[in-house]
Design a protein around this motif. Structure first.
Motif, PDB file in Angstrom:
ATOM      1  N   GLY A 150      -6.399  -0.719   4.634  1.00 20.10           N
ATOM      2  CA  GLY A 150      -6.310   0.739   4.654  1.00 20.10           C
ATOM      3  C   GLY A 150      -6.463   1.415   5.999  1.00 20.10           C
ATOM      4  O   GLY A 150      -6.611   2.628   6.070  1.00 20.10           O
ATOM      5  N   LEU A 151      -6.452   0.644   7.069  1.00 18.46           N
ATOM      6  CA  LEU A 151      -6.469   1.250   8.411  1.00 18.46           C
ATOM      7  C   LEU A 151      -5.050   1.205   8.971  1.00 18.46           C
ATOM      8  O   LEU A 151      -4.445   0.133   9.071  1.00 18.46           O
ATOM      9  CB  LEU A 151      -7.428   0.496   9.340  1.00 18.46           C
ATOM     10  N   ASN A 194       0.802  -1.231   0.000  1.00 17.40           N
ATOM     11  CA  ASN A 194       0.000   0.000   0.000  1.00 17.40           C
ATOM     12  C   ASN A 194       0.832   1.276   0.000  1.00 17.40           C
ATOM     13  O   ASN A 194       0.301   2.365   0.250  1.00 17.40           O
ATOM     14  CB  ASN A 194      -0.940  -0.016   1.219  1.00 17.40           C
ATOM     15  N   GLY A 195       2.116   1.128  -0.313  1.00 25.25           N
ATOM     16  CA  GLY A 195       3.018   2.288  -0.290  1.00 25.25           C
ATOM     17  C   GLY A 195       2.614   3.403  -1.228  1.00 25.25           C
ATOM     18  O   GLY A 195       2.925   4.574  -1.001  1.00 25.25           O
ATOM     19  N   SER A 196       1.891   3.043  -2.294  1.00 21.89           N
ATOM     20  CA  SER A 196       1.487   4.060  -3.272  1.00 21.89           C
ATOM     21  C   SER A 196       0.247   4.834  -2.830  1.00 21.89           C
ATOM     22  O   SER A 196      -0.172   5.790  -3.483  1.00 21.89           O
ATOM     23  CB  SER A 196       1.193   3.394  -4.626  1.00 21.89           C
ATOM     24  N   LEU A 222       2.408  11.133   4.492  1.00 23.05           N
ATOM     25  CA  LEU A 222       3.010  11.108   5.834  1.00 23.05           C
ATOM     26  C   LEU A 222       4.534  10.969   5.789  1.00 23.05           C
ATOM     27  O   LEU A 222       5.186  10.900   6.839  1.00 23.05           O
ATOM     28  CB  LEU A 222       2.397   9.959   6.655  1.00 23.05           C
ATOM     29  N   GLY A 223       5.099  10.899   4.579  1.00 22.46           N
ATOM     30  CA  GLY A 223       6.555  10.943   4.439  1.00 22.46           C
ATOM     31  C   GLY A 223       7.293   9.675   4.813  1.00 22.46           C
ATOM     32  O   GLY A 223       8.455   9.726   5.240  1.00 22.46           O
ATOM     33  N   LEU A 224       6.641   8.522   4.641  1.00 22.20           N
ATOM     34  CA  LEU A 224       7.352   7.259   4.914  1.00 22.20           C
ATOM     35  C   LEU A 224       8.444   7.010   3.872  1.00 22.20           C
ATOM     36  O   LEU A 224       9.452   6.354   4.166  1.00 22.20           O
ATOM     37  CB  LEU A 224       6.348   6.085   4.899  1.00 22.20           C
ATOM     38  N   LEU A 258      -6.345   4.915   0.311  1.00 16.72           N
ATOM     39  CA  LEU A 258      -5.861   4.272   1.542  1.00 16.72           C
ATOM     40  C   LEU A 258      -5.093   2.987   1.247  1.00 16.72           C
ATOM     41  O   LEU A 258      -4.304   2.529   2.080  1.00 16.72           O
ATOM     42  CB  LEU A 258      -7.048   3.959   2.466  1.00 16.72           C
ATOM     43  N   THR A 259      -5.362   2.394   0.081  1.00 15.51           N
ATOM     44  CA  THR A 259      -4.705   1.129  -0.281  1.00 15.51           C
ATOM     45  C   THR A 259      -4.155   1.230  -1.700  1.00 15.51           C
ATOM     46  O   THR A 259      -4.617   2.058  -2.490  1.00 15.51           O
ATOM     47  CB  THR A 259      -5.722  -0.033  -0.221  1.00 15.51           C
TER      48      THR A 259
END
Length: 595
Positions: free
Chosen positions: A417-418, A49-51, A58-60, A97-98
């Protein structure tokens, strides 16, 4: 061994013959080093879900380690995620979210806040649901093996509808029951319903319930266990049986379905099962008329049933006394621990009674954190000096860092997505299975009766009701159901407890019950406030019979499924319609004189 384990996914794909020992081996393997599995699970969630826009913002920057995740991603409630979920429901197909688009929305029961919440649902959540079912069944079947019969399942599917953006939406249970994997899994674990699909997916709950009971009687010798999602639904089913059993006998004797069932789809399906059977009708009649006050009703009707199964913990505990009355010596087995947002753990110690049930967390179905609830007992002296002390929330700890005997609020990160989502449940760590904790559900964190410095949880309310209802037991009466409300319209405000009672209770006994309720709230803030009249006298309001059925009907009218219904134990200001139903049905009211 991340996400759903590979062998489990293979079983799902092929629906090969169910091998309980293989499932138990798999569970033992993933719990040997739960910390490692948690890190791998988080890595997989963030890679898949990185995309997603939410994570990107959030800058991960592609990092998947727990430390970076906790630094960048804030703790959230549903309120913070609601705008994102509504965009998905409204048809925005971009990765919000996903990584992969969400195609289905689950609705929570809505009994806590008064209106259902939208929650994303996807294939990964469905797989983890099946993994939970398989795991708990494997342990359950080892202790209570069942034959290749049928299950009397009081399950109901509410209607699915289309969101504005064309996504399928329904209660979490509806989304599960309508999934093809559900039926295949139930078949594999010998848990096929004795009812046709048309009954489960029928348009009217009351007609479906009647037919569930009828099918159970038709297949009475084959029923291996009795199930519903919640204990409340099982009680409701057999209370209904008390009212309609003679009509059911008539249907069986004549082979003609009662006119109370009008849905064409249900009538057609039932006509294939229902044939005249006077012998069975006579047998059921004899069994029922031989009962004393409906004691042992379930084993008398279903002689080969091995147990009764459903969620029996938390807000379901008040129904256990009545369920044991119907069940006699049949074991009550509590089902697994989850929410509309996803699953947490499985009951792998099925021999424990519901009051002692624990749930072993499956470390590969999500990433779990825990906020300690302990208010530093040893530092309580500081609280007098610094009133802000209570408001500094401790940092969450990881799955394997929790301590036995401590209480925590659960934080969930899942594949749908949570991320660092506050579930709102408080749990107590009772032990460990290998390296994964075994949790006992304590209460919902936000279900509080509070006016002043008092804080009483759903569990405190339950204990108070149990204590006071003992006085009714002497009169051969019982509390059918109950709820509560903080009445701030009076000065000072006071607690209101609503009771529905199984018969007529005298004025003196109800006055005693009211005083007992007041005294049974032992929270120091409550007691001290009552003594100085900073909280007014507790009020017991008795409502007429059938009031809580009206509340159930109200939620069914909003699109809830009976399978997900939980009586709202504390009716807040956002739940005006339920409060109106309760207040409109009050037949008598008493104020405590305990303080």
């Amino acid at each position: 061994m991340v996400g759903c384990s590979q062998s489990f996914v293979r079983m799902l794909e092929k629906m090969e013959e169910f091998d309980p020992e293989k499932v138990i081996e798999e569970f033992e393997a993933i719990t040997q080093d739960a910390g490692k599995v948690q890190r791998e699970t988080l890595k997989k969630i963030l890679e898949e879900n990185g995309s997603a826009e939410y994570l990107q913002s959030l800058g991960l920057n592609g990092r998947t380690d727990p430390e970076s995740f906790k630094t960048c991603v804030p703790l959230v409630t549903h309120k913070e995620l609601e705008p994102y979920i509504h965009r998905i429901a409204d048809g925005d197909h971009s990765p919000i979210l996903t990584g992969k688009p969400i195609t289905t929305i689950s609705l929570s029961s809505g009994t806590t806040q008064g209106k259902p919440k939208f929650v994303p649902f996807n294939d990964e959540l469905m797989e983890s649901t099946m993994q939970i079912y398989w795991t708990s069944f494997a342990f359950r079947n080892r202790e209570f093996p069942i034959g290749n019969g049928k299950a009397l399942q009081f399950i109901y599917s509410s209607k699915q509808f289309q969101t504005k953006g064309g996504l399928a939406a329904g209660t979490a249970t509806t989304n599960v029951y309508r999934n093809s994997q559900f039926k295949e899994t139930m078949k594999a674990i010998q848990s096929q319903s004795c009812c046709p699909d048309e009954v489960i997916f029928g348009p009217d709950f009351h007609q479906s319930l009647y037919c569930h009971l009828l099918c159970g009687l038709i297949f009475r010798d084959e029923v291996q266990f009795v199930f519903s999602t919640f204990a409340h639904s099982i009680i409701h089913a057999f209370r209904t049986f008390e009212q309609v059993w003679e009509e059911l006998c008539t249907d069986i004797r004549e082979g003609i379905l009662s006119s109370r069932v009008s849905a064409p789809s249900i009538r057609t399906a039932m006509s294939k099962l229902l044939k005249p059977n006077p012998e069975l009708a006579d047998l059921v009649y004899k069994k029922v008329t031989g009962l004393s006050n409906w004691y042992r009703l379930i084993p008398e009707l279903f002689p080969n049933a091995k147990y009764i199964y459903g969620i029996m913990t938390g807000s379901m505990e008040p129904y256990l006394r009545k369920l044991r009355h119907y069940a006699g010596e049949l074991p009550l087995l509590s089902a697994d621990y989850g929410a509309s947002e996803g699953w947490i753990g499985a009951n792998v110690n099925p021999k424990l009674p519901p009051e002692l049930t624990t749930f072993a967390v499956l470390p590969n179905i999500g990433f779990f954190e825990f906020i300690p609830m302990k208010h530093n007992i040893e530092d309580q002296d500081h609280n007098q000096m610094d009133p802000s002390f209570f408001h500094i929330e401790p940092e969450p700890v990881d799955l394997t860092e929790v301590k036995i005997g401590e209480e925590y609020e659960i934080i969930v990160t899942n594949f749908a997505g949570l991320y660092r989502y506050r579930l709102g449940d408080v749990v107590k760590v009772m032990g460990f299975h290998n390296t994964t904790p075994e949790l006992k559900f304590v209460c919902r964190r936000n279900l509080l009766l509070t006016i002043n410095i008092d804080k009483n949880t759903e569990k405190d309310l339950q204990l108070a009701v149990e204590e006071a209802s003992k006085l009714l037991g002497e009169e051969k009466l019982e509390v059918v159901d109950y709820s509560s409300h903080v009445d701030s319209s009076t000065d000072p405000g006071h607690y209101v407890i609503f009771w529905e009672i199984s018969g007529e209770a005298g004025e003196e006994i109800l006055k005693e019950c009211c005083n007992c309720l007041d005294r049974s709230f032992v929270d120091a803030g409550y007691v001290s406030s009552r003594k100085v009249n900073a909280i007014g006298a507790l009020e017991l309001r008795v409502v007429r019979g059938g009031t809580f059925q009206k509340i159930l009907d109200h939620y069914l009218g909003l699109g809830s499924a009976v399978s997900q219904f939980k009586t709202p134990r504390c009716v807040g200001p956002t739940n005006n319609l339920v409060l109106q139903i309760l207040c409109d049905n009050v037949v008598e009211s008493y104020f405590s004189t305990a303080f």
